[in-house]
Every structure is written in structure tokens, then in C-alpha cells.
Design a protein around this motif. Structure first.
Motif, PDB file in Angstrom:
ATOM      1  N   ALA A 448       0.832  -1.207   0.000  1.00 56.82           N
ATOM      2  CA  ALA A 448       0.000   0.000   0.000  1.00 56.82           C
ATOM      3  C   ALA A 448       0.862   1.251   0.000  1.00 56.82           C
ATOM      4  CB  ALA A 448      -0.919  -0.001   1.217  1.00 56.82           C
ATOM      5  N   GLN A 449       1.999   1.187   0.676  1.00 54.61           N
ATOM      6  CA  GLN A 449       2.925   2.313   0.748  1.00 54.61           C
ATOM      7  C   GLN A 449       4.327   1.826   0.400  1.00 54.61           C
ATOM      8  OE1 GLN A 449       2.682   4.355   4.566  1.00 54.61           O
ATOM      9  NE2 GLN A 449       0.476   3.991   4.689  1.00 54.61           N
ATOM     10  N   THR A 450       5.210   2.750   0.132  1.00 51.33           N
ATOM     11  CA  THR A 450       6.577   2.371  -0.223  1.00 51.33           C
ATOM     12  C   THR A 450       7.396   1.979   0.991  1.00 51.33           C
ATOM     13  OG1 THR A 450       7.247   4.694  -0.100  1.00 51.33           O
ATOM     14  CG2 THR A 450       6.587   3.844  -2.261  1.00 51.33           C
ATOM     15  N   GLY A 451       7.124   2.572   2.158  1.00 56.68           N
ATOM     16  CA  GLY A 451       7.936   2.320   3.344  1.00 56.68           C
ATOM     17  C   GLY A 451       7.431   1.159   4.171  1.00 56.68           C
ATOM     18  N   ALA A 452       8.396   0.423   4.751  1.00 54.97           N
ATOM     19  CA  ALA A 452       8.030  -0.715   5.598  1.00 54.97           C
ATOM     20  C   ALA A 452       7.666  -0.285   7.008  1.00 54.97           C
ATOM     21  CB  ALA A 452       9.188  -1.710   5.651  1.00 54.97           C
ATOM     22  N   GLN A 453       7.925   0.978   7.346  1.00 54.54           N
ATOM     23  CA  GLN A 453       7.548   1.507   8.648  1.00 54.54           C
ATOM     24  C   GLN A 453       6.523   2.621   8.455  1.00 54.54           C
ATOM     25  OE1 GLN A 453       8.567   0.059  11.444  1.00 54.54           O
ATOM     26  NE2 GLN A 453       9.868  -1.362  10.275  1.00 54.54           N
ATOM     27  N   ALA A 454       5.984   3.107   9.547  1.00 51.70           N
ATOM     28  CA  ALA A 454       4.973   4.161   9.482  1.00 51.70           C
ATOM     29  C   ALA A 454       5.528   5.378   8.760  1.00 51.70           C
ATOM     30  CB  ALA A 454       4.530   4.544  10.893  1.00 51.70           C
ATOM     31  N   PRO A 455       4.704   6.083   7.995  1.00 53.57           N
ATOM     32  CA  PRO A 455       5.183   7.267   7.271  1.00 53.57           C
ATOM     33  C   PRO A 455       5.720   8.320   8.232  1.00 53.57           C
ATOM     34  CG  PRO A 455       2.788   7.148   7.239  1.00 53.57           C
ATOM     35  CD  PRO A 455       3.263   5.840   7.774  1.00 53.57           C
ATOM     36  N   ALA A 456       6.736   9.047   7.775  1.00 55.00           N
ATOM     37  CA  ALA A 456       7.357  10.078   8.600  1.00 55.00           C
ATOM     38  C   ALA A 456       6.387  11.224   8.859  1.00 55.00           C
ATOM     39  CB  ALA A 456       8.624  10.595   7.923  1.00 55.00           C
ATOM     40  N   ALA A 457       6.719  12.022   9.870  1.00 54.87           N
ATOM     41  CA  ALA A 457       5.815  13.103  10.284  1.00 54.87           C
ATOM     42  C   ALA A 457       5.610  14.140   9.193  1.00 54.87           C
ATOM     43  CB  ALA A 457       6.376  13.771  11.540  1.00 54.87           C
ATOM     44  N   GLY A 458       6.579  14.337   8.325  1.00 54.95           N
ATOM     45  CA  GLY A 458       6.437  15.351   7.294  1.00 54.95           C
ATOM     46  C   GLY A 458       5.572  14.945   6.130  1.00 54.95           C
ATOM     47  N   ILE A 459       5.115  13.699   6.090  1.00 54.26           N
ATOM     48  CA  ILE A 459       4.310  13.216   4.967  1.00 54.26           C
ATOM     49  C   ILE A 459       2.836  13.510   5.242  1.00 54.26           C
ATOM     50  CG2 ILE A 459       3.636  11.196   3.636  1.00 54.26           C
ATOM     51  CD1 ILE A 459       6.332   9.968   4.273  1.00 54.26           C
ATOM     52  N   ALA A 460       2.245  14.311   4.375  1.00 52.64           N
ATOM     53  CA  ALA A 460       0.841  14.689   4.559  1.00 52.64           C
ATOM     54  C   ALA A 460      -0.078  13.574   4.067  1.00 52.64           C
ATOM     55  CB  ALA A 460       0.555  15.985   3.802  1.00 52.64           C
ATOM     56  N   SER A 461      -1.346  13.707   4.402  1.00 55.51           N
ATOM     57  CA  SER A 461      -2.338  12.726   3.993  1.00 55.51           C
ATOM     58  C   SER A 461      -2.370  12.621   2.466  1.00 55.51           C
ATOM     59  CB  SER A 461      -3.710  13.125   4.525  1.00 55.51           C
ATOM     60  OG  SER A 461      -4.698  12.211   4.104  1.00 55.51           O
ATOM     61  N   GLY A 462      -2.308  11.388   1.978  1.00 54.83           N
ATOM     62  CA  GLY A 462      -2.284  11.157   0.533  1.00 54.83           C
ATOM     63  C   GLY A 462      -1.668   9.816   0.230  1.00 54.83           C
ATOM     64  N   ALA A 463      -0.938   9.751  -0.897  1.00 55.05           N
ATOM     65  CA  ALA A 463      -0.334   8.484  -1.307  1.00 55.05           C
ATOM     66  C   ALA A 463       0.650   7.978  -0.266  1.00 55.05           C
ATOM     67  CB  ALA A 463       0.367   8.654  -2.656  1.00 55.05           C
ATOM     68  N   GLY A 464       1.341   8.918   0.419  1.00 57.42           N
ATOM     69  CA  GLY A 464       2.329   8.509   1.412  1.00 57.42           C
ATOM     70  C   GLY A 464       1.724   7.920   2.658  1.00 57.42           C
ATOM     71  N   THR A 465       0.414   8.098   2.865  1.00 58.35           N
ATOM     72  CA  THR A 465      -0.255   7.532   4.042  1.00 58.35           C
ATOM     73  C   THR A 465      -1.379   6.577   3.629  1.00 58.35           C
ATOM     74  OG1 THR A 465      -1.844   9.361   4.178  1.00 58.35           O
ATOM     75  CG2 THR A 465       0.243   9.621   5.350  1.00 58.35           C
ATOM     76  N   ARG A 466      -1.368   6.153   2.374  1.00 52.35           N
ATOM     77  CA  ARG A 466      -2.450   5.310   1.854  1.00 52.35           C
ATOM     78  C   ARG A 466      -2.538   4.003   2.640  1.00 52.35           C
ATOM     79  NH1 ARG A 466      -1.840   4.386  -4.309  1.00 52.35           N
ATOM     80  NH2 ARG A 466       0.094   3.430  -3.541  1.00 52.35           N
ATOM     81  N   HIS A 467      -3.765   3.636   2.978  1.00 52.85           N
ATOM     82  CA  HIS A 467      -3.995   2.357   3.640  1.00 52.85           C
ATOM     83  C   HIS A 467      -5.434   1.910   3.358  1.00 52.85           C
ATOM     84  CE1 HIS A 467      -5.375   5.402   6.521  1.00 52.85           C
ATOM     85  NE2 HIS A 467      -6.160   4.480   7.056  1.00 52.85           N
ATOM     86  N   TYR A 468      -5.651   0.625   3.471  1.00 56.44           N
ATOM     87  CA  TYR A 468      -6.942   0.034   3.115  1.00 56.44           C
ATOM     88  C   TYR A 468      -7.537  -0.662   4.327  1.00 56.44           C
ATOM     89  CZ  TYR A 468      -4.711   0.535  -1.470  1.00 56.44           C
ATOM     90  OH  TYR A 468      -4.057   1.021  -2.573  1.00 56.44           O
ATOM     91  N   LEU A 469      -8.831  -0.431   4.541  1.00 54.77           N
ATOM     92  CA  LEU A 469      -9.584  -1.149   5.572  1.00 54.77           C
ATOM     93  C   LEU A 469     -10.556  -2.152   4.972  1.00 54.77           C
ATOM     94  CD1 LEU A 469     -10.375   1.812   8.030  1.00 54.77           C
ATOM     95  CD2 LEU A 469      -8.508   0.149   8.162  1.00 54.77           C
ATOM     96  N   HIS A 470     -10.997  -1.916   3.737  1.00 54.12           N
ATOM     97  CA  HIS A 470     -11.927  -2.814   3.048  1.00 54.12           C
ATOM     98  C   HIS A 470     -11.146  -3.524   1.940  1.00 54.12           C
ATOM     99  CE1 HIS A 470     -16.175  -3.319   1.058  1.00 54.12           C
ATOM    100  NE2 HIS A 470     -15.686  -4.448   1.535  1.00 54.12           N
ATOM    101  N   LEU A 471     -11.008  -4.862   2.051  1.00 55.73           N
ATOM    102  CA  LEU A 471     -10.109  -5.612   1.180  1.00 55.73           C
ATOM    103  C   LEU A 471     -10.803  -6.851   0.628  1.00 55.73           C
ATOM    104  CD1 LEU A 471      -7.209  -5.389   3.727  1.00 55.73           C
ATOM    105  CD2 LEU A 471      -7.088  -4.338   1.475  1.00 55.73           C
ATOM    106  N   ALA A 472     -10.403  -7.207  -0.584  1.00 49.51           N
ATOM    107  CA  ALA A 472     -10.867  -8.461  -1.196  1.00 49.51           C
ATOM    108  C   ALA A 472      -9.665  -9.386  -1.322  1.00 49.51           C
ATOM    109  CB  ALA A 472     -11.468  -8.180  -2.567  1.00 49.51           C
ATOM    110  N   PHE A 473      -9.762 -10.595  -0.732  1.00 46.75           N
ATOM    111  CA  PHE A 473      -8.673 -11.572  -0.755  1.00 46.75           C
ATOM    112  C   PHE A 473      -9.098 -12.805  -1.554  1.00 46.75           C
ATOM    113  CE2 PHE A 473      -7.583  -9.577   3.490  1.00 46.75           C
ATOM    114  CZ  PHE A 473      -6.492  -8.875   2.985  1.00 46.75           C
ATOM    115  N   SER A 474      -8.086 -13.521  -2.058  1.00 52.79           N
ATOM    116  CA  SER A 474      -8.366 -14.722  -2.858  1.00 52.79           C
ATOM    117  C   SER A 474      -7.341 -15.789  -2.539  1.00 52.79           C
ATOM    118  CB  SER A 474      -8.333 -14.383  -4.351  1.00 52.79           C
ATOM    119  OG  SER A 474      -8.389 -15.560  -5.133  1.00 52.79           O
ATOM    120  N   ALA A 475      -7.750 -17.039  -2.695  1.00 53.27           N
ATOM    121  CA  ALA A 475      -6.835 -18.170  -2.509  1.00 53.27           C
ATOM    122  C   ALA A 475      -6.182 -18.571  -3.815  1.00 53.27           C
ATOM    123  CB  ALA A 475      -7.598 -19.358  -1.924  1.00 53.27           C
ATOM    124  N   ALA A 476      -6.199 -17.702  -4.805  1.00 51.92           N
ATOM    125  CA  ALA A 476      -5.613 -18.010  -6.114  1.00 51.92           C
ATOM    126  C   ALA A 476      -4.133 -18.319  -5.968  1.00 51.92           C
ATOM    127  CB  ALA A 476      -5.813 -16.834  -7.064  1.00 51.92           C
TER     128      ALA A 476
END
Length: 829
Positions: A448-476
Motif C-alpha cells: 500500500a505504501q513504499t515504506g516498511a515503517q509508518a510514514p514520517a511526520a512530514g508526509i501529509a495525507s495522501g499516497a504517502g499515508t495510503r492504507h486500506y480497511l476494506h479488502l478483497a482476498f483470494s486463494a488463487a
């Protein structure tokens, strides 16, 4: 020959009998076109059904790794280096013990080597061992050897010149293992040699595990966050520090250790095991892990790997079994949306999107992943196995987070989710390597994001803080279809009292119609910026904002007005920044006297919650000196004609003291004048009474007040009032008394003297005067004297009243003792 595999009988494979050996001998020819200085490296391997792949080692020293056999083509300077370590006195390497290191350099070339310099940097020991002073020797001598900090240097060239072909030189030194180093800690150190011009280098490392000794096995490995899923601890990936690693055999816990700052761990002094069924097992536990802690990844080794565990580990006599690793692959971290720090104590649940019912715990590779609770690092992981009807392949799921104390319930409003219960589900199977994948290079995973840790404080809401709560998973079968990574989940902290706020006014007392300046200071004590703040100012009824007066840090910024509230929206405070907001208010004409409080507070425009306490500034509305106050003026004058009015020529009396009912004291000036500024604020509807009294004791000797005292006048707001007091020097009529005037021993006047009283009264009525009764005493009792004066005074007052009280008669008394004092006092002396 690209590769060759044989057994003792020369066949491609076979069995080697117990205590037997097999030797493989072969020749190679260097191709004619190979250029000089080419290094040819060769290494063999042995493996069996019971033994993992083991490479050959040129020097035969296990402590410095498995080195290939190398030769160099042509007449070029070439050195080989071998580093080894031994325990002083033999046995196991123990905390507080000593180790001897040997760095041997050999000229493997066909010509002498020049400028040979040996170096060893002990910094890699990480403070677990320290150099023993004076122990470093080059070929048994200290010549050319120097020690600077952690670096030991031996300059062979400066002392002995060139190193002949086939000759060797050896640098030896000793270190002491630090007390308290945990068993299993692996000490690794590297020696280096440089030579020739331009300089060439070679190095060799030696390792030893604390507690390891001949006849035992040593196990070691590393734990880290494998952000790129390559199962290699790459530079920049987070090491798992202070994780507990437990060692089991046959289900029995044998001991445990903790990972160091590099994520490394080790177990030494173990009984050799060659059968996997009887082998060791290691289990990895995060700091503070409990029953609700989820497993974060599959272990990595040549043995049997499970969720945060490795089993069936074998190791022969004196063996060192490395590579027992744990590369965790969490889905993300739960973090503070403001500070961007991990949030411990958050509970995560995966539910079916349609029904909101939590999926069964058996749906996960680790049942503890359902309702998992984050630890200090705040990692979380959901790995579906689609083994239950509640977790069908292709279904939609919702991530739910229950925030711990100090955080706002529900999804973050500061950093909104890209998908939620109100949006369509994010299709994870179509993500890996696609346009929605933040890291397309890891084609087998969806990030969802490029970083493996939480986004830094200087990163504003947007692509740098993107996250998903509603997800579709598959056993493919497509990799990455059942998990999403770097899906970091923010929680909004409660910002109550986070910001420091103060409100002040340069004025304390104000009047109606006056402009009042206010200053609001807002400071962000956090090391991170706060955005979208709203500064609200609530002012009291009757006050009004002066349009155009607001300044934020000196820049004009008009507020939004809503009734008795002013608001400045969209304010941003950088880390440790302070804003100064200035504004003007005017006190309305209808505001009454009293205290008025103006309040200011900061709110988050996103969450609506308070981000600071409430600051207050109080001003007191006081009467206006022109429109509300009543000034008092007046004069004390010499009323020579006793008519109660100051006539021409009647001068003022200086130094006379006057007092008000509220305790104000006034003294007249050289002309008898006095003045009180804003002496009283009368009732605005009906006025008030004001009282001034002259202190007749402060009048010049012989003067008496000729006007009313005290004087009471009705006062009205905004109007001055005048108090005049007259005083005159009265005539003194003296009446001399003695013992012969009274009946013996009594207070009654003799008849001949009582008949003379009308003559006295006639004299007194001619003009205002003061009557002074003077008693000349000799041998009579002092009490009798006082009683006689009192009786005469009462008699005269009664006669004066019958005469109609022509004026207020003042009667004074005085006693003169012919002998200087009463008889009783003379006797007492």
C-alpha cells in the motif's frame, strides 16, 4: 568442468562407511588466454541425506568461515590471509576469559611483496571484548606495531622490507571477553592486509561463540523485517532487537537468549545431534509477547520452518550451524497519526464485510492473528488460509482496530483510509506488480505504501499515508493474493491539552467605548507539525471585534465570525512552533461595570476535538471618568460673620482634614480647597448619597464649625458636586468656680451664686461663644470636683435649652489645683 560429484568408489553418489573418508583429486589446466593477475577461485561441497551442504575450507579453520582455494595467474604480487582465534587455556570461550587472535599473511605469488601492512579493527566486537595492552606482536616483536583506539596496525614493510615468495608473517594479539556477555553471543572479527602500488587488499574473519567448545555444536541466526521478501538481511532493513529466542529439544525448553542490535543470536555448547527427529527447535518471541500476540512470518533455514519457529535442527561434533533466521513479513504497523510512532495495545480483528461477523480463528496460519494485540513495535499480520466458510476465497473483508486509551475510537480522520466500509473493497489479487502496487519491484506482493515503517511526520495525507480497511482476498495461486503489505493503520490521538495556549490583555481596567487589545499565543510542543487547526476566540456579550485588526504573526488574517465567537481555520503549527495572534475588541456602551472573561481554545478542524486547554483573559470594566464618575470639590473657609456662607474677604483654612464614609481622607491646601477625582460612581438609575465630614480637631485653635457637619448631598453620574464647610473663631466666656461656690461636700450651687446664672446666659446670647468652666481646687476630693463640674454643665445646658438654643453652645471644662495636684496624689508620692 562446470561441476563434479563423486563418492569414495568414484561413482556419482554412494555411502561412506563410519570413520571412513573419501578424497577427490583432479587436475585443471589454465587456459592460454587467461591474462596475468587473474584470480582463480575453486570450492568443493559435500552433502548427504543426513548432512546439510558443507563447503570446503582452504585454511581448515572454522572460526574464519569457509574459504575457497585461490591462485593468481602470472608474476604478480599476491598475498593470502588467514585469521584464527583460540581460547587461552583451552576449553570454552567464557565471559571474562581471554582469546588469542592470529592474523597470518603468506606471499602466495611468484614475486616478493612490497609495502605489506596488517590491520585489525576490534570495533566489530561491539564492546563484547577489549584489547589487552601490550599483547600485539608481529613475528614475536613489537617493532612496527601500533594501537590507536580499536585499530591494531603492523607495518611489516617499514621494519623488514619486502615479504619473500612463500614467506609468511604473523600478527598476534590478545583480547579479554567482557563480563556478562550472554552465552551464545558470537564474536566476529576481521583482519586485513594491504600491499603493493596501487594498493591491493585481502581480508579474513574469525568467529567464536561464547560458550562453544570442541565436542559441541553451535547454533546461530538472525531476525529482521524482510521488507523486500528476498530472505536476505539487506542494508536498511530493520533488525529485530531484543527478541527472545528459545531453544527446545523433545519439547523441553533448554534455554533462551536475546537478539542483539544486529538481530543476531547464538547457542553454543550444545550436544551434537545428527538425526532430525531428535533435533533442536528454536522459537522466536517478540518483546512482551503473550497469548494475543500474532506470528509475523515464516522462519528461514535448511531445516523445518514454521511460524516464528524452526524444528529438526541438527549439528555435529564441533559444528557451527548458522542461518537459523527469522525474516518477518508483517502487513504493517499501527501508528499515531500525529507523532507517527507505533501504538501498542491496539486490538485488530478481521470481519466479513457483509455481515460484520469476525472470521473464525482457524482461518489464519496462526489463530492468534484474530483479535491480535499490538506490542511496542505495533506490527500486525493477517494471513488467511481460506479453510472455513467464514473466510471463503474471493470474499470481502474489513480490518477493524480498537484503539487503546488516549486515542479516538474508529478509523483515523486525520489520515483517512483509501477504502472503508463505505467504499468498494480494494482488490488485492490484482495488485502485485500493478499500478496500485506501491513497490512494483516486489512482484509477488502488494504494498500500500513504499515504506516498511509508518510514514514520517512530514508526509501529509495522501499516497504517502495510503492504507486500506476494506479488502478483497483470494486463494488463487498468484502470489500475494491473500495479503497486503505496508498497510500501515493510523489512529488519531486525543489532542486534549497537547498545544500550549495563553491569552493576555495589556489592559486590566477599561471603560465603555474603549478599545481592548488581546494577544493569543499558541505553541506546539511536539516534534512533529500539526495541521488543520482552528483557533477559536469566545468574547463576552457587549464586546465587539474591531474589523481588520487581527494579525497572525504580524500578517493580517481576518477571522470567521459566528455570534460571539471568532475562528481562524486551517492554522498549521510546525514542530516546536509558536503562533502569536493579536486582535482588538471594543467595549460596548451597554456593558455594565464588572469583570469580563474572554476565552480562547484550539480545535482540530478534522476531528472537531479540542487540541488545547482553554486560555482566559479578564478585564474589569470600570466607570468612565467623564461620563460615570462624580468628582467632589469643596472648601473650608473662615466664616467670620458666622452666616454659613463664604463671603468676600473670608479666606480658606489650610491643613484641615476631611473624611468620606468610604474611608478617604483629604487635607485642604493652602487656600482651604480640596478635590476628589471620581469620588463615587452613583447608581445610574437613581443616584446616590455622598457624605463628607470635617474633623474639627484639625481646625485652628479656637475655631468651631459653623455649617452642617457631616454634610450629605445627592450625587448623579457625570456631575460634579461641591461641599463647603465654614468655621469661625468663637468668643470664650470664662466662668470661674471654686469650693466656696458650692454647698459643703455637695454639687449644688449656693443660692447667691445660682441667682447669677441668668446674667451669664444673657452674656452668651449676645454673640456665639464658647463657655469655659474653670475650677480652682485646693483640698477637696478630686471626684467631688469632677461631679461639681458635671452638675454645673448639665444645669447650664438645661437653661440654654429653655432659652431656645440660640446656637450650639460648646462647654469646655478645666481644673486648676492650687497645690499642684489633688491631695490623694500628693499623699501617694
Amino acid at each position: 568442468v562446470a561441476g563434479l560429484a563423486v563418492n569414495s568408489a568414484g561413482a556419482a553418489s554412494g555411502t561412506i562407511a563410519g570413520n571412513a573418508s573419501a578424497v577427490v583429486v583432479f587436475d585443471v589446466q589454465i587456459a592460454a588466454a587467461v591474462p596475468a593477475d587473474t584470480v582463480i577461485s575453486n570450492q568443493g561441497f559435500v552433502a548427504s541425506n543426513e548432512q546439510a551442504l558443507e563447503p570446503t575450507d582452504q585454511d581448515g579453520i572454522d572460526t574464519n568461515g569457509d574459504q575457497p582455494t585461490t591462485i593468481i595467474v602470472g608474476a604478480t604480487q599476491q598475498l593470502g590471509i588467514v585469521k584464527s582465534v583460540t581460547v587461552v587455556g583451552g576449553g570454552a570461550a567464557m565471559a571474562g576469559g581471554f582469546l588469542d587472535y592470529s592474523v597470518q599473511v603468506t606471499n602466495t605469488g611468484t614475486v616478493p611483496a612490497t609495502q605489506v601492512l596488517l590491520r585489525d579493527d576490534l570495533a566489530a566486537l561491539g564492546g563484547n571484548a577489549s584489547y589487552v595492552a601490550g599483547s600485539a606482536l608481529l613475528d614475536g616483536s613489537s617493532a612496527g606495531v601500533s594501537v590507536s583506539g580499536n585499530v591494531i596496525s603492523a607495518d611489516y614493510g617499514s621494519v623488514r622490507g619486502t615479504l619473500a615468495t612463500g614467506a609468511s608473517t604473523v600478527l598476534r594479539f590478545r583480547v579479554q571477553i567482557a563480563a556478562g556477555v550472554a552465552a551464545g553471543t558470537v564474536l566476529t572479527n576481521t583482519g586485513e592486509v594491504s600491499w603493493s602500488t596501487p594498493a591491493q587488499t585481502a581480508s579474513s574473519a574469525a568467529s567464536i561463540a561464547i560458550g562453544a567448545m570442541p565436542g559441541t555444536a553451535t547454533l546461530s541466526g538472525q531476525a529482521w523485517h524482510d521488507a523486500n521478501f528476498d530472505r536476505i538481511a539487506d542494508s536498511g532493513e530493520t533488525n529485530l532487537v531484543d527478541w527472545t529466542v528459545q531453544l527446545y529439544r523433545a519439547g523441553t525448553l533448554l534455554g533462551s537468549t536475546r537478539t542483539d542490535t544486529g538481530g543476531h543470536y547464538g547457542f553454543a555448547g550444545l550436544a551434537p545431534v545428527t538425526v532430525a527427529a531428535d533435533g533442536y527447535e528454536v522459537r522466536f518471541l517478540a518483546p512482551g509477547a503473550g497469548a494475543a500476540t500474532a506470528s509475523l512470518g515464516l522462519a528461514d533455514s535448511v531445516f523445518t520452518n514454521g511460524q516464528q519457529r524452526i524444528s529438526g535442527i541438527t549439528g555435529g561434533d564441533g559444528s557451527s550451524v548458522p542461518g537459523l533466521n527469522l525474516p518477518i513479513t508483517p502487513n504493517g504497523v499501527v501508528y499515531d497519526a500525529v507523532l507517527r510512532t507505533p501504538v501498542a495495545g491496539a486490538t485488530l480483528t478481521l470481519v466479513a464485510a457483509g455481515s460484520g461477523v469476525p472470521v473464525a480463528a482457524s482461518c489464519f496460519t496462526d489463530p492468534a492473528q484474530q483479535d491480535q494485540v499490538t506490542l511496542a513495535a505495533a506490527y500486525y499480520k493477517f494471513e488467511l488460509n481460506f479453510s472455513d466458510a467464514s473466510c471463503a476465497s474471493g470474499g470481502n473483508y474489513l480490518l477493524q482496530v480498537v484503539a487503546p486509551a488516549g486515542y479516538v475510537a474508529g478509523p483515523s480522520q486525520l489520515l483517512p483510509a483509501t477504502t472503508s466500509a463505505a467504499t468498494a473493497a480494494f482488490d488485492v489479487p490484482s495488485c502485485p506488480g500493478g499500478i496500485d502496487d506501491a513497490v512494483p519491484a516486489t512482484a509477488q506482493a502488494c504494498e500500500a505504501q513504499t515504506g516498511a515503517q509508518a510514514p514520517a511526520a512530514g508526509i501529509a495525507s495522501g499516497a504517502g499515508t495510503r492504507h486500506y480497511l476494506h479488502l478483497a482476498f483470494s486463494a488463487a495461486a498468484v502470489p500475494g493474493s491473500s495479503q497486503v503489505f505496508n498497510n500501515h493503520l493510523p489512529l488519531d490521538p486525543r489532542l486534549d491539552n497537547t498545544l500550549a495556549i495563553s491569552k493576555t490583555s495589556a489592559l486590566v481596567n477599561v471603560s465603555r467605548g474603549q478599545i481592548v487589545p488581546y494577544v493569543i499565543r499558541v505553541r506546539n510542543p511536539l516534534p512533529v507539525p500539526l495541521t488543520d487547526m482552528r483557533v477559536a476566540d469566545r468574547f463576552p456579550a457587549g464586546f465587539k471585534y474591531v474589523a481588520g485588526s487581527a494579525r497572525l504573526d504580524g500578517v493580517a488574517l481576518e477571522p470567521v465570525s459566528n455570534g460571539r465567537e471568532l475562528a481562524w481555520d486551517g492554522v498549521t503549527l510546525a514542530a516546536s512552533q509558536e503562533h502569536v495572534l493579536k486582535l482588538l475588541m471594543v467595549v460596548g456602551a451597554g456593558v455594565g461595570e464588572g469583570d469580563y472573561v474572554n476565552r480562547a481554545q484550539v480545535f482540530s478542524t478534522i476531528t472537531g476535538g479540542a487540541a488545547s486547554g482553554e486560555a482566559q483573559a479578564t478585564v474589569r470594566v470600570v466607570p468612565d471618568p467623564t461620563f460615570d464618575c462624580t468628582d467632589v470639590i469643596g472648601k473650608v473657609y473662615d466664616d467670620a460673620n458666622l452666616n454659613g456662607v463664604q463671603d468676600k474677604g473670608e479666606a480658606g483654612l489650610p491643613g484641615v482634614r476631611l473624611a468620606t464614609a468610604r474611608g478617604l481622607l483629604i487635607t485642604t491646601d493652602a487656600h482651604g480647597r480640596f478635590h476628589l477625582t471620581c469620588a463615587v460612581v452613583p447608581d445610574e438609575n437613581r443616584g446616590s448619597n455622598f457624605i463628607v465630614k470635617l474633623d474639627d480637631r484639625s481646625l485652628p485653635s479656637g475655631y468651631r464649625v459653623t455649617t452642617a457637619n457631616p454634610e450629605v448631598l445627592r450625587v448623579t453620574r457625570g456631575k460634579m458636586i461641591k461641599f463647603n464647610f465654614g468655621a469661625a473663631l468663637h468668643k470664650v466666656v470664662r466662668l470661674d468656680l471654686a469650693n466656696g461656690v458650692f454647698e459643703p461636700g455637695a454639687t449644688t450651687l449656693r443660692p447667691q451664686w445660682a441667682t447669677r446664672l441668668p446674667l451669664l446666659l444673657e452674656t452668651l446670647t449676645r454673640a456665639p461663644a464658647v463657655l469655659r468652666l474653670a475650677y480652682l481646687a485646693e483640698a477637696e476630693d478630686e471626684a467631688l470636683v469632677q461631679s461639681r463640674l458635671k452638675a454645673v454643665r448639665q444645669l447650664l445646658a438645661a437653661e440654654w435649652a429653655r432659652a431656645g438654643n440660640p446656637y450650639e453652645l460648646a462647654i469646655e471644662t478645666e481644673v486648676f489645683w492650687r497645690t499642684g495636684a489633688p491631695v490623694a496624689r500628693r499623699i501617694a508620692k
